[in-house]
Scaffold this motif. Structure first.
Motif, short mmCIF file in Angstrom:
data_model
loop_
_atom_site.label_atom_id
_atom_site.label_comp_id
_atom_site.label_asym_id
_atom_site.label_seq_id
_atom_site.Cartn_x
_atom_site.Cartn_y
_atom_site.Cartn_z
N MET A 1 0.85 -1.17 0.00
CA MET A 1 0.00 0.00 0.00
C MET A 1 0.89 1.23 0.00
N LYS A 2 0.58 2.15 -0.87
CA LYS A 2 1.33 3.39 -0.99
C LYS A 2 0.46 4.53 -0.46
N ILE A 3 0.96 5.25 0.54
CA ILE A 3 0.22 6.36 1.15
C ILE A 3 0.87 7.66 0.71
N THR A 11 -3.97 10.17 -0.02
CA THR A 11 -4.18 9.22 -1.10
C THR A 11 -3.66 7.85 -0.70
N PHE A 12 -4.35 6.81 -1.12
CA PHE A 12 -3.91 5.43 -0.95
C PHE A 12 -3.78 4.82 -2.34
N ASN A 13 -2.59 4.30 -2.64
CA ASN A 13 -2.31 3.73 -3.96
C ASN A 13 -2.69 4.71 -5.07
N SER A 14 -2.33 5.97 -4.89
CA SER A 14 -2.56 7.06 -5.85
C SER A 14 -4.04 7.38 -6.08
N LYS A 15 -4.92 6.89 -5.23
CA LYS A 15 -6.35 7.22 -5.32
C LYS A 15 -6.72 8.08 -4.12
#
Length: 73
Positions: A1-3, A11-15
């Motif tokens: 997971m990317k924050i 944003t989480f996972n660019s969303k």
């Protein structure tokens, strides 16, 4: 997971993170209601208090309440 953090919010996972549109274990809540701008650092501080191994159920409830209060203020 990317924050990620930006002026637009968290944003989480660019969303873009929308706290009213989230799913847990296959159950999802969706809303088209506009949300207030939330300071991502304050929100993560509230949520990080829940993550500790020593946190009791009451501590977890208080942490979630604090996070919700920050999103609704």
């Amino acid at each position: 997971m990317k924050i990620g953090f930006s002026k637009g919010g968290l944003t989480f996972n660019s969303k873009k993170f929308h706290p009213l549109n989230m799913g847990i274990k296959g159950y999802e809540i969706e809303s088209n209601e506009a949300i207030n701008s939330v300071d991502a650092v304050e929100l993560l501080e509230a949520l990080s208090s829940i993550k500790t191994k020593k946190a009791t159920k009451l501590d977890k409830i208080k942490g979630l309440k604090e996070a919700m209060d920050k999103m609704n203020s």
